[in-house]
Design an enzyme around this catalytic site. Sequence first.
Site, mmCIF file in Angstrom:
data_model
loop_
_atom_site.group_PDB
_atom_site.id
_atom_site.type_symbol
_atom_site.label_atom_id
_atom_site.label_comp_id
_atom_site.label_asym_id
_atom_site.label_seq_id
_atom_site.Cartn_x
_atom_site.Cartn_y
_atom_site.Cartn_z
ATOM 1 N N LYS A 198 -3.054 9.103 -9.845
ATOM 2 C CA LYS A 198 -2.542 7.910 -10.514
ATOM 3 C C LYS A 198 -3.003 6.667 -9.767
ATOM 4 C CE LYS A 198 1.019 5.507 -9.790
ATOM 5 N NZ LYS A 198 0.307 4.219 -9.896
ATOM 6 N N GLU A 218 0.486 6.883 3.763
ATOM 7 C CA GLU A 218 -0.422 5.974 4.470
ATOM 8 C C GLU A 218 -0.033 4.566 4.029
ATOM 9 O OE1 GLU A 218 -2.410 7.167 6.702
ATOM 10 O OE2 GLU A 218 -2.044 9.251 6.179
ATOM 11 N N CYS A 254 -4.801 -2.908 4.696
ATOM 12 C CA CYS A 254 -3.710 -2.422 5.556
ATOM 13 C C CYS A 254 -4.019 -2.639 7.031
ATOM 14 C CB CYS A 254 -3.451 -0.947 5.290
ATOM 15 S SG CYS A 254 -4.924 0.071 5.496
ATOM 16 N N GLU A 311 3.774 -7.991 7.071
ATOM 17 C CA GLU A 311 2.412 -7.874 6.542
ATOM 18 C C GLU A 311 2.264 -8.941 5.458
ATOM 19 O OE1 GLU A 311 1.690 -4.441 3.949
ATOM 20 O OE2 GLU A 311 -0.153 -4.103 5.072
HETATM 21 P P1 NAD Z 1 2.480 -0.507 -3.722
HETATM 22 O O1 NAD Z 1 3.288 0.400 -2.868
HETATM 23 O O2 NAD Z 1 3.204 -1.520 -4.531
HETATM 24 O O3 NAD Z 1 1.580 0.319 -4.749
HETATM 25 C C1 NAD Z 1 0.715 1.349 -4.325
HETATM 26 C C2 NAD Z 1 0.725 2.450 -5.356
HETATM 27 O O4 NAD Z 1 2.019 3.025 -5.410
HETATM 28 C C3 NAD Z 1 0.410 1.990 -6.772
HETATM 29 O O5 NAD Z 1 -0.326 2.994 -7.432
HETATM 30 C C4 NAD Z 1 1.789 1.847 -7.395
HETATM 31 O O6 NAD Z 1 1.780 1.957 -8.803
HETATM 32 C C5 NAD Z 1 2.514 3.003 -6.738
HETATM 33 N N1 NAD Z 1 3.971 2.851 -6.634
HETATM 34 C C6 NAD Z 1 4.669 1.726 -6.372
HETATM 35 N N2 NAD Z 1 5.992 2.010 -6.338
HETATM 36 C C7 NAD Z 1 6.117 3.344 -6.564
HETATM 37 C C8 NAD Z 1 7.227 4.232 -6.660
HETATM 38 N N3 NAD Z 1 8.490 3.808 -6.532
HETATM 39 N N4 NAD Z 1 6.986 5.528 -6.893
HETATM 40 C C9 NAD Z 1 5.720 5.991 -7.023
HETATM 41 N N5 NAD Z 1 4.631 5.188 -6.977
HETATM 42 C C10 NAD Z 1 4.829 3.873 -6.747
HETATM 43 O O7 NAD Z 1 1.424 -1.179 -2.769
HETATM 44 P P2 NAD Z 1 0.538 -2.448 -3.047
HETATM 45 O O8 NAD Z 1 1.300 -3.654 -2.672
HETATM 46 O O9 NAD Z 1 -0.060 -2.391 -4.381
HETATM 47 O O10 NAD Z 1 -0.624 -2.152 -1.994
HETATM 48 C C11 NAD Z 1 -0.694 -2.771 -0.803
HETATM 49 C C12 NAD Z 1 0.023 -1.974 0.272
HETATM 50 O O11 NAD Z 1 -0.674 -0.780 0.529
HETATM 51 C C13 NAD Z 1 0.037 -2.725 1.579
HETATM 52 O O12 NAD Z 1 1.282 -2.564 2.206
HETATM 53 C C14 NAD Z 1 -1.060 -2.051 2.355
HETATM 54 O O13 NAD Z 1 -0.951 -2.183 3.759
HETATM 55 C C15 NAD Z 1 -0.908 -0.649 1.918
HETATM 56 N N6 NAD Z 1 -2.135 0.101 2.189
HETATM 57 C C16 NAD Z 1 -2.128 1.081 3.116
HETATM 58 C C17 NAD Z 1 -3.305 1.754 3.431
HETATM 59 C C18 NAD Z 1 -3.369 2.833 4.464
HETATM 60 O O14 NAD Z 1 -4.313 3.633 4.440
HETATM 61 N N7 NAD Z 1 -2.454 2.931 5.393
HETATM 62 C C19 NAD Z 1 -4.478 1.405 2.777
HETATM 63 C C20 NAD Z 1 -4.425 0.385 1.837
HETATM 64 C C21 NAD Z 1 -3.253 -0.244 1.538
#
Ligand code: NAD
Length: 490
Positions: A182, A257, A291, A385
């Site tokens: 997804k 992650e 991230c 962040e």
């Molecule tokens: P987000 O958590 O809002 O969304 C990420 C994904 O999770 C999306 O596909 C979203 O639809 C899904 N999602 C959101 N809430 C959910 C839930 N309750 N249940 C299941 N799925 C859900 O994150 P974002 O703001 O879009 O992305 C940025 C974040 O991701 C930042 O915090 C960044 O640091 C982190 N990130 C981490 C890594 C890593 O490898 N550690 C890499 C890239 C980004």
Amino acid sequence: MNIENQNFLDRERWQGRALFGDWQTTAAGVMDVTDPATGAVIASVGVGGPSDIARAAAEARSAQKAWAKTLPTERARILSRAADLLEENRSELIPWIMRESGSIYPKAGIEIGDGALFIRHAATLATQPMGLLIPSIDERTSYAKRVPHGVVGVISPFNFPLVLSVRSIAAALAFGNAVVHKPDPRTPISGGIIIARIFEEAGLPKGVLQVVPGGADAGEAMCIDPNIAMISFTGSARGGSKVAEIAGKHFKKVQLELGGKNSLIVLDDADLDIAASNSAWGAFLHQGQICMATGLILADETIVEALTEKLVAKASDMPAGDPLSHQVTLGPVISDEQVAAIQAIVDDAVAKGARLLAGGTYEGRYYAATVLADVRPGMRAFEEEIFGPVACIASFKTDAEAISLTNDSDYGLAAGVISSDTARALRIADELDVGMVHVNDQTVNGGPFAPFGGPRKSGNGTRIGGPADVEEFTTWKWISVKHAATPYPY
Ligand code: NAD
């Protein structure tokens, strides 16, 4: 450069659809995909709701056993072919990544190059030894083998959509898992359709990879689905916490992650031009939406002013604009909400005494490269962040203080230490409670060969990449064999 070149991606196949066994419509309907630079609709895809996830998970489960029995050499061949296709179609795919996620050309190129590397690494995993011959307490042969979990649910974010999706998908497939993927609804093409197409053309059997774009409701449906054994989640700490809660309650393995607030420690003996360049790259690359972005520049108090001056000069010379029509350093941030979130953190810092020395302004979704000096604990800019192009500078008096300022963070993803004395930098690296430290480099470093991840709000103790993949994407199965059955006392 445009997205109309359609030889490989072949929009007619997937427009308005998702990938189940084939490209099909979803029960939840169709969703427009927009360009964050212009707001223009660039495509539409099928959006998945809970019933679509249930369907994908059931189909993936039906396909998984045969895939796990496919010869490892054949699994490796299909993965390698998918990597080839990604690279061969680079010039067609890069504009899609630029359009959909507001990426400048070099960042989109990194996604293709690193994406292919992750898949090639996964291809090598398929042919590794997968078990142990273990000592036995009686006359039998006893061995333990690594086996796939079954169906792995992959949930990925918008910022590096291709790489962060494919690093989980390819490793999971290599070991014989099927995948329900997804991608983030803001980047379903770079994070989903492109990956679906390369594996489809590479000959992955139908059903083994299901790609269903969707939002949090679809993600939560994956966490409760009885056909899904593991969730590999990359995203925010907030989303990850929810995923862990739901999936944990349903007895699934969960790999998280998550985010970071990553310190770059600049010691008093550092070359300041190089340190300023590292700081700018770490803080501003992809508008800070990474991230591993350098979230905090911790500079020795004797050099902090000189370093700040050099960084301000760089930030003041960073054009922002539509990456497809101008040569720019910064593209748009992903959404208006994200612009407002960045501004709130900058305003909080200024209200609490930080000096705003560059940027702090925006036009539409273009947020200017920003430098905040005198950032201190108690300010949101020190602790949170930001996910925007904001360099936050703080100072320290001793190496010990730099270590404790880094270790006090809620996050623990990455850090960097810059010094002309490598032994001193290494002593600091050893004391940092983070998952990844880069000596004489900024914080943005990744790739398929190293175990990636970090503690606290950055993850749940899992890692991804290199030696971690076999730990995460397989589990143990113990088999013992007596040469003939023997009697028990009763
Ligand atoms: P987000 O958590 O809002 O969304 C990420 C994904 O999770 C999306 O596909 C979203 O639809 C899904 N999602 C959101 N809430 C959910 C839930 N309750 N249940 C299941 N799925 C859900 O994150 P974002 O703001 O879009 O992305 C940025 C974040 O991701 C930042 O915090 C960044 O640091 C982190 N990130 C981490 C890594 C890593 O490898 N550690 C890499 C890239 C980004």
